[in-house]
Every structure is written in C-alpha cells, then in structure tokens.
Design an enzyme around this catalytic site. Structure first.
Site, mmCIF file in Angstrom:
data_model
loop_
_atom_site.group_PDB
_atom_site.id
_atom_site.type_symbol
_atom_site.label_atom_id
_atom_site.label_comp_id
_atom_site.label_asym_id
_atom_site.label_seq_id
_atom_site.Cartn_x
_atom_site.Cartn_y
_atom_site.Cartn_z
ATOM 1 C CE1 TYR A 1 0.661 0.185 4.445
ATOM 2 C CE2 TYR A 1 -1.590 -0.488 4.791
ATOM 3 C CZ TYR A 1 -0.362 -0.169 5.295
ATOM 4 O OH TYR A 1 -0.159 -0.208 6.635
ATOM 5 C CD GLU A 2 0.525 6.358 1.157
ATOM 6 O OE1 GLU A 2 -0.508 5.935 1.701
ATOM 7 O OE2 GLU A 2 0.571 7.444 0.539
ATOM 8 N N GLY A 3 1.376 2.965 -2.620
ATOM 9 C CA GLY A 3 2.245 2.780 -3.787
ATOM 10 C C GLY A 3 3.078 1.531 -3.618
ATOM 11 C CD GLN B 1 6.884 4.003 -2.855
ATOM 12 O OE1 GLN B 1 7.522 5.045 -2.721
ATOM 13 N NE2 GLN B 1 5.570 3.971 -2.784
#
Lengths: 592, 592
Positions: free
Chosen positions: B434-436, B441
């Site tokens: 999650y969060e990319g 990244q």
C-alpha cells in the site's frame, strides 16, 4: 480463486530433452517413453486441476476440527482422497510385491509436483504415508511388511512420522518418550509428540504411526533412540482391525498455513508398539528416508512457487493499468496490461526462471535417487546425498520468495484472501521449517556432506560442471550467455569451499557462520547448471528444425534471465562467507 | 504471546548521539533535550507495552465485523483508542492553532514506531486520521480547517483517504467516481471506493473521508481529479453533528493480515462533498502528503521487524537445543541455548543490524522533513523527496524479510499462531503494497527523483557520503571496517546511475528494468552511511570514557556486521542493473 494448469509440456521437456530418461540404463526407465509419461502426467494433471485445486481454498478456510477424539478434515477431502486411492496414485512408485505399481521415483515426483501445486495441505496426508511406507519397507521385518504395506500402498491405511516433542525439535537426543519392553516382544510406548502432520483424521481406516522413543537403560542422546510401529487400531492375525490402541490426538495446532492438514498433538499412553529394525538404531532408520523426504519438501517449495507464478502471470496479462513507455500496446482499452511494464516483467521473469530451473534440478535429483536404488549406483547415491540439503534449503527459501513475488504482482489484490495468492505464501512458509529447518540443512551440507568420502563427492560435482563447460565450449549459443556466468559462479563456490577448508580447522565457526550462504551459493550453481543444460537441449531441438520455436526460444530467454539476473548472487554470498565468524559471533549474549 | 519492550535507549542514541538534535537549528528542536525526549518516549513505551501490545493478537483473532452499516472493532480497541486520545498522542505534531501539541514530526515518528511495533492494525486508525489532517491543513480553506481539524487532532473524529477503485489502483487516471457541482458550492459524490483503511468503525463520533473524484467536463486522466471532504455526519454551523451523509460501508475485505483494521468498500451515493483546494488539482494535494505517508509506511515495515526481532531474540536465549561446537555453554542444562549456534547468530545479527540501521535512517528522514517544514530548507526538502521512495520501498521489503527471519529463529514454533511471530509476517506484508507498491516506489525513484533539479539532489547525496568518508579518513576505527565498504557501495550506486544515464536515453526500459535493484542498492548505501555515522558516535562516546561500554561496543560490532554481511548486496544489484533490459523484456507476452 486461483487456477491450476499442469505444466505437462515443461515436464516432458525436462524428462525427455534434458534428462533423456528413456535412453537411461536405470532399470525401469526404458518404459518411460514420451507417450507413456505424457499419459501419466495428463491424468495427474486432470485430477489436480479438477479435483484437488478446487479444494485448496476450502481446506484453508475450514481447516480441521477435533471433536471427541475424531479429527474431521475439510468438506470434500475424503471424496478426493478416495479418488486418489482408486486411481492408484498412492502406490505409484511402491513395491509391486506389496501391491505398488513399481514406477520410478522420478514419476512420483513429477505427478507429486502437480498434486502439491494444486493442494499442498491435502497431498501431505499421502506424503506422510509414503514416508512411513518407505521406513517400514527399508527396515521392517517380512512380517511387518506383509502386515502393513499393502493397505498403506492402497491408501486405505495411512501413516505418520512422530519425532518432535515439546522440549526437542532439532535436537532429537532430548527425546523423553519411553518404550518399555513387554514379555511378548512388543513395547509399551508412553509420551507426547507434537506437530504430527496427519496424526489423526477421518480419511483412512487405520493410521500407522512411526514413533521415535527410548528404551530405558539404553545409551544417552540420539544413540539411544529406537523406531516403533504404533497402529491406531491393532491388526489381527487375519489382517482385520482389532482393538483401539492407546494413542489419541490431544489437540490440533493453530498455524499460519496448511490449514487443511491436521497438525496434531499425539498422546501415547502405554500404547502397544513394535520395534522396527534394531534397538537404538532408530536414527539410522530415519536417515534412510531423509533424502526422499527432504527432496519432497524442496519440491513442495517450488511447487507452491509454480502455482503462484501461474496466477500472477494470468493477472499481469489481464489487469489494465498505465501505458507502456515505449508505445501503447492496447490502444482500444483504457490502459495497457501490466505485463508491458519492465518492473512487472522483472518480477515475472524472476519467478519463471526459478520455477523452471527448480523443476529441472528436482527431477535430476529424483533420477539420481532412482539410479542409487535401482542400479545401486554408489556415485549417484553420494551425489544426491550432497545435493539433498541444497534441494531442500535453497528450493524452499526461493520457492517461498517466489510466492511473495507472485503476490506482489497482484498489488492490493495479492493481500486479499479472495485472490488466493496469500494462501500460497502462508502454505509455502512451512517448507523452510519442517523436515529440518533450512539452517539445519546448511549445517548438514557444510558440516557433514562437504567432507563425505574425503571430499571426493563435492569434487565430482565440480568436475561435472567443469566437464559440461569444456564439452560445450564451442557452442556459440551457450558460451557467453551460459557458460561464462556458470564458470564464474562455480569458481565462487569453490572459493567458498576453500575458505572453509583453510579457516574451519582453526575455528569451526568460520565455516558454520557461512553455511547458510554456502547453501544458497550451491543452489545457484545447480540452477545455473540446469539452465545451461536446458539451453543446450532447446538449442539442439531448434537446430534440428523443431517447429515449437516459441517454446524453445522462451527456454533460452528465460535461461539468459537466470544467468544474468539471479546468478550474480553468488559473489555476494562468497563475500559474506569470506568475512568469517567475527562479524557474526562478536557480540556477547548479554550485548544483544 | 509476543512481548514488546520499547527501544528507548536505542532511540535516544540515534536522536542525541547520532543526529544531535538538541543542537540543531531547526525551530522547535531546541526543546528536545535528552530529558525531554526520554520522558516522552518512556510514556509512549509504557502505553505501547501495557495497552496496545496485549491487543495485537486480539485484533488479529477477532478482526472487524460489519452489521447493519456498523463496523465493530475488536474488543478493547475503543478503550485503547480513548487512552491514546486522552494522552494527547493523536495531535502530538499537529498545529497548536487547532489544538495540536506542535512537536516536531521526528518525535511523532519515534513514538509512532513504538505504537506500530506494539499494534500496527490499531495504530492505522490514527495514522489515517493524521494523513487526512495533513491534507486539510495544507490545502483546506480557513473555514474547513476550523470545522474539521480540532476534532481530528483530538481524535474524537477520525479520517480516511479514498483513492482506489476496482478498476484502478496504481493508475489513478482511471478513476470513475463523479463529483457533480451543486448550487450551494458543494458537490454530490457518487461512486465506489475499495480498500479504504479505517473507512468505517465504532471508535470515533464522525469520520472525515477525503475522496478523489472527477468533476464532469474536466480534463481526462489524472489531470481531471479533484479532492473532496465527505464527512460521515454533516457538521452543523455550531459544530454539532447533523444528518448522516449518503456514504456507507458496503463490505469488509478479508485479508492476509492487519485484521484489526477495517478495510472497507465505501459506497458514495450522491454524498455531499466539499472541494479541497482547486478543481482538478487533487493529485497535487495528494502529493503534498506523500513524503510523510510513505515515510510512515517505511516505518511500519521496520517497526514490525523490530518487534519480531525482539521476540526471536528472547526465544534464542531461552530455547535449549544442541551444544556449542566450540565448547558447552550451559553444562548444567540438557543443551545450550540456541543463540550459541553461528547460524542462529547470523540470523539474529541480520535482523538487529537492519532494524537499528533502519531506525536511524528513518529518524534522519523525519528530521529532514522537519527542516523542510520548519525552516523552509529547500535542500532538505529535495533530499527527503529523493530518499522517500527508498525509505518506503527498501525498509518495507527488508522489514518483511526481517519478520520472516525472526519467524525462522523459532523453528516450528514460528509457524504456530500461539507464538505470534507469524502475525508480524502477515501484518508486515501489506507495507510492501500500500501507499504505492514497492515497484512504483522504484519507478518514482528512477523515473522522477533521480533527475530532479537536473540531477543536483542525487549529486548532493553522493557528496554527503563522500564528505563523510573524507572527513573521517584518519579515524582508525572507521577506516577499514566502515569507510572502505561504504565507499565501495557508493561507487556501485554511482555506477548504476551512470548506466541509467548512458543507456536509458536509448531505451527507457534499460533504466526501468533496473529500477527495483537500484532502490535496494540505494537503500544499502543509506544504511551503510547510517552505520558509519552510528559507529563514529559510539566510538566518540567510548573515547570520552563513557561507562556504557557494552552498549557502545555492541553498536560498533553490529555495524561491522552490516558492512561485512549486508552491504555486499550492492555489487549484485549493480550487476543485475548492468545486464540491461534484454533479459527482462525478451519474451513476447505469448511466450510466457
């Protein structure tokens, strides 16, 4: 929910193009022509896809339950078990004298990969039976064999292995379970065993427990351990079932994965047991089965990776997100399938190149076991003994890693239970632990196997690599992309072995601190060798004008990925090893 | 069940000996002397150990349930939430103008590590609120801030972030949720969002949803996305709660881990929403929060590793199996504790050297965020922007790996639910997604951050490493064990950057195929730098006659392990990168 498609074509390639089994002089291999193995694999694949795979999630969700001494397996398991029995799959490689089909172990492995990929927890029931069968077959008396083997081969009876106790897992010298001799030659077994896979369940009519225990008055430690047969129901002289023995399931373990398999606490309360083989020689009997059992766990590791990869690949072809930076591939759609993106590719190629390399390595290992057993080939026996900890440790570490990579391919969907990838991760995790943790495998490799036969076996392995490189030096397809990296990796492995020899005598911790990295270094060299052999086989078929160009070129490309992107790990492992014991052992316990 | 002990001493070492925060000129840091931070960390540690950690397993076992639109959190969560609120922890670094305590973000991170280690699923509820707070604080109108922030800082209201839809995760340009303008300036929001953490629950009186949606007629793709506030209950002018808004939880996701956190399907059925910032500039508002949010996830990764390591260490000191090959350490016992065995040590040192390095790296990153926000330091802002994908991607990959290693230390016990290690593995797994995802990244790092400011930022990072090496060249303790390996690793990183520059123009896939390895290479250089800095700080205290010799020498020894055994990964990553796009991209889609 995940799908499963049997990799029959890839298996056929390994069996016939790489290992060339039908031309082998191993007794029984002459029957294994392309048509025959295709037919067997086809059938096993069908069973895996249609019967076992649909039950994998059911087993995970339902798990097993214990009620009034009875363990209930998940819905549908019993019916599937009966289908496996009826198909004769449980006795595929078992001794025909007791009703087995007498096929090579190699075929047992190939079909086993399918069953494990489709449903690992389910396949463990028959896997344990197979282990117990092997022990009785190798060490039991003629009477014991006649009494137990036919029904175990059939599957109407199942089997277990009872080693671990609460205070002892790795260190079996600490076993407390007692076996007291009785006047009739039997023993009374008393003690508690934990983590007994398939210890109690509702799919077979009797369960034949093999139990490690100590006869009072024997030597201390592992030299005083004996192996016993303890049937759940006593067997009458006419073969019918008699009284219930004093063994029962005291509880089920709640665990991270393989929920469909019952992991039992087994209580022996003066249960009647029968010695297998000699008193105090129980460990020897266990070791007999170890190569097969450990190869089987290595197989579980990459088989979970294989099915996870299949599903990651399917997702990557379907899921539309973003655009190919080098040019749109799906202009009619709102986005391109994610398989166009280089980082998704890298991930998929990592999975694919490991799984196919691991399959070839394992099948090669299985053929060595056949050579050892069927034509008493001592060199093959020594070699598989060396390679066994590598197969078990490396393939389960990397197999687990592969399931994690596959899960990552799915992004958020990979974390949900709905897509089923996370079950492969949870199920694969145990393979790094049981049948000897991977740390123990690495100690076995460095502490015992490297030095076996005065180091001749490992030298023979190096020669095998060297000879392959020499014999194919003129092959332009192989030279730069395959032989050069294989040579470099093999040099790293030899340098690591040299480091151990030069520094392990001074301080054994110099060797033991590097054992885990050595196991991985060794594994990479083995997979590098397998990829070089596969590339050669693929190129030969292409040169011969084979029409399956796409498949054969994919083999070459996948191999090139392995050599370019996975094999460079060897130099890292060597550097770690050569840093010696100091960085590892420097801290006092209190400083942690 | 696992234990949790707050690593206060180690945190104090990083804050004061390594980062020397009290001497920093960042506004607000002058308050952060040793006594003050010790007091805050002590309190947070107590809360973590006594209140949050005991609920970690409860949350995992019970999970959340949805009944009649209400999501019930696990037993005890509400009471713990109220304790967090009462302690003022939720607004620790929030703006004092709206009731926050105005502490530096660094302190929020240090206490946050403890809360996450103790109970990650629980801590996510306030973590999401913090993210929503930041977005409104940065982009909301004065009226919006006055309406929502005080209660969110208090925790009596919570917040969420609504990005993902079934057809779009990474590719937010595919969003379908509609926001139709109304005459009163508000919008009617209609659509369905998935995987909304803390989307609905019973711990706060109102939930402030931040929702990405498209205003009809706007630009296509991500340029047409706007950000809206959608409260669960409308807020009256006097601040009291009004009508229920047309937003509801349509279901809970069944997932691998973080069961204590409600992962919701959120349905917006013409819900009233209020635009934050400008129309179609929603992505910009999201990006503002991204550095903090991603650093927060990197922190989750290593924090799970930290608590897993603590429990693996405890087990390794207690569990008796086998004997030290260099001489028995526990002659009175039946066996030695397994921490004597080199391979167990290797495993523990791997965990320890990562966790402590990651902590230093994250705290340094947090101090850069403070420098950017509190003294408008543009260089610090550029640097943390570069480092953010490394912190998120590298620390979560290695954090997860650490939980797996810790689980392995326990052998079979690690696979059982009883010991709780397997929960850390399952919970940590989401941080890589999650969060990319970590793949994203790595693309952010290579595709965007490397080139930012014309490459000046990454050059500044290299200079920072170079200067440290130069400034300490005469330091005998550092030179061979720390500076040499750091220099070699940094050289590998620069060579990789050079490869991208020379080959990425020809074919962007040459860079993109190496982005993941580059992220790991970068991460190792950062942790190598942190270890060199920690070693220097430890040695200085030793030279000054500090009495805490055991702790300081352990720092040096742990650093030496990292440099000798973890840093060699950089050359492997470089080799992979330099093999370019071909091995990765060679296969046609149909050949997989």
């Amino acid at each position: 929910m995940p799908t499963y498609t049997a990799p029959t074509k890839d298996m056929q390639f390994v069996l016939h193009d790489v290992l060339n089994i039908a031309q082998s002089d191993i007794p029984g291999y002459d029957e294994l022509d392309r048509e025959f193995t295709a037919a067997v694999l086809e059938e096993a694949g069908k069973l895996s896809t249609e019967v076992l795979a649909p039950l994998n999630n059911v087993g995970d969700e339902e798990g097993c339950t214990l009620e009034n001494d009875v363990v209930r397996t998940p819905k549908g398991f019993k019916e599937a078990y009966d289908k496996m029995r009826e198909g004769g799959w449980m006795g595929l490689d078992a001794d025909p004298e007791y009703g087995g089909q007498g096929m090579p172990y190699l075929l047992q492995c190939a079909t086993g990969e399918m069953f494990v990929s489709a449903n690992m927890a389910f396949n463990m029931y028959q896997g344990l039976t197979h282990g117990a069968y092997s022990a009785i077959h190798a060490h039991g008396s003629d009477e014991q064999k006649a009494t137990y083997l036919p029904n175990m081969i059939d599957g109407i009876w199942s089997g277990t292995m009872n080693l671990t106790e609460p205070q002892c897992g790795t260190d079996l010298g600490l076993i407390r379970t007692k076996a007291e001799p009785q006047d009739d030659g039997s023993f009374k077994i008393t003690g508690s065993k934990i983590w007994i896979s398939a210890g109690e369940h509702d799919m077979s009519e009797n369960i034949i427990h093999l139990v490690l225990a100590k006869i009072p008055g024997g030597p201390d430690g592992i030299k005083g351990i004996s192996l016993f047969i303890v049937p759940k129901f006593m067997v009458n002289e006419d073969g019918s079932l008699g009284d219930r023995n004093a063994v029962s399931c005291g509880g089920l373990e709640s665990k991270m994965g393989i929920h469909g398999n019952a992991t039992c606490v087994m209580n022996y309360d003066g249960a009647t047991g029968f010695l297998i083989g000699e008193e105090h020689k129980g460990m020897r009997a266990m070791f007999t089965m170890m190569n097969e059992a450990r190869l089987g766990v290595g197989l579980q590791g990459y088989a979970q990776g294989a099915v996870a990869y299949e599903n990651a690949l399917g997702f990557a072809k379907d899921r539309l997100q973003g655009r190919d930076v080098t040019g749109t591939k799906n202009p009619e759609g709102p986005a391109d399938p994610i398989i166009v993106h280089p980082d998704v590719r890298r991930n998929l190629m990592h999975q694919k190149s490991f799984v196919e390399g691991a399959r070839a390595f394992t099948f090669w290992g299985a053929s060595l076991i056949d050579a050892a057993h069927r034509k008493d080939d001592k060199d093959a026996e020594a070699l598989i003994s060396l390679l066994t900890p590598v197969i078990k440790g490396f393939l389960t570490d990397k197999g687990f890693e592969t399931t994690v990579l596959a899960q990552q391919t799915l992004g958020g969907s990979g974390f949900t239970r709905e897509w089923g990838l996370e079950q492969f991760v949870r199920d694969a995790r145990i393979t790094m632990i049981y049948e000897g943790t991977n740390g123990i495998q690495s100690l076995d490799l460095v502490g015992r196997k490297l030095g076996q036969n005065g180091g001749k076996t490992v030298m023979a392995f190096f020669d095998l690599v060297k000879d392959f490189i020499k014999d194919n030096a003129d092959n332009e397809v192989l030279a730069k992309d395959f032989l050069e990296p294989l040579k470099a990796a093999s040099k790293d492995l030899q340098a690591a072995g040299m480091y151990f020899m030069q520094n392990g005598m001074k301080n054994p911790n110099n060797a033991l601190s590097g054992s885990y990295d050595f196991m991985h270094l060794f594994g990479h060299v083995c997979l590098g060798l397998m990829w070089a052999r596969m590339a050669k086989a693929a190129q030969e078929r292409l040169d011969a004008g084979d029409s399956d160009v796409e498949f054969l070129q994919a083999k070459l490309a996948t191999g090139r990925y392995y050599m370019a992107r996975q094999l460079p790990a060897t130099s890292m492992h060597l550097k770690r090893i050569e840093s010696g014991a100091e960085p590892v052992m420097d801290l006092a316990v209190g400083q942690f």
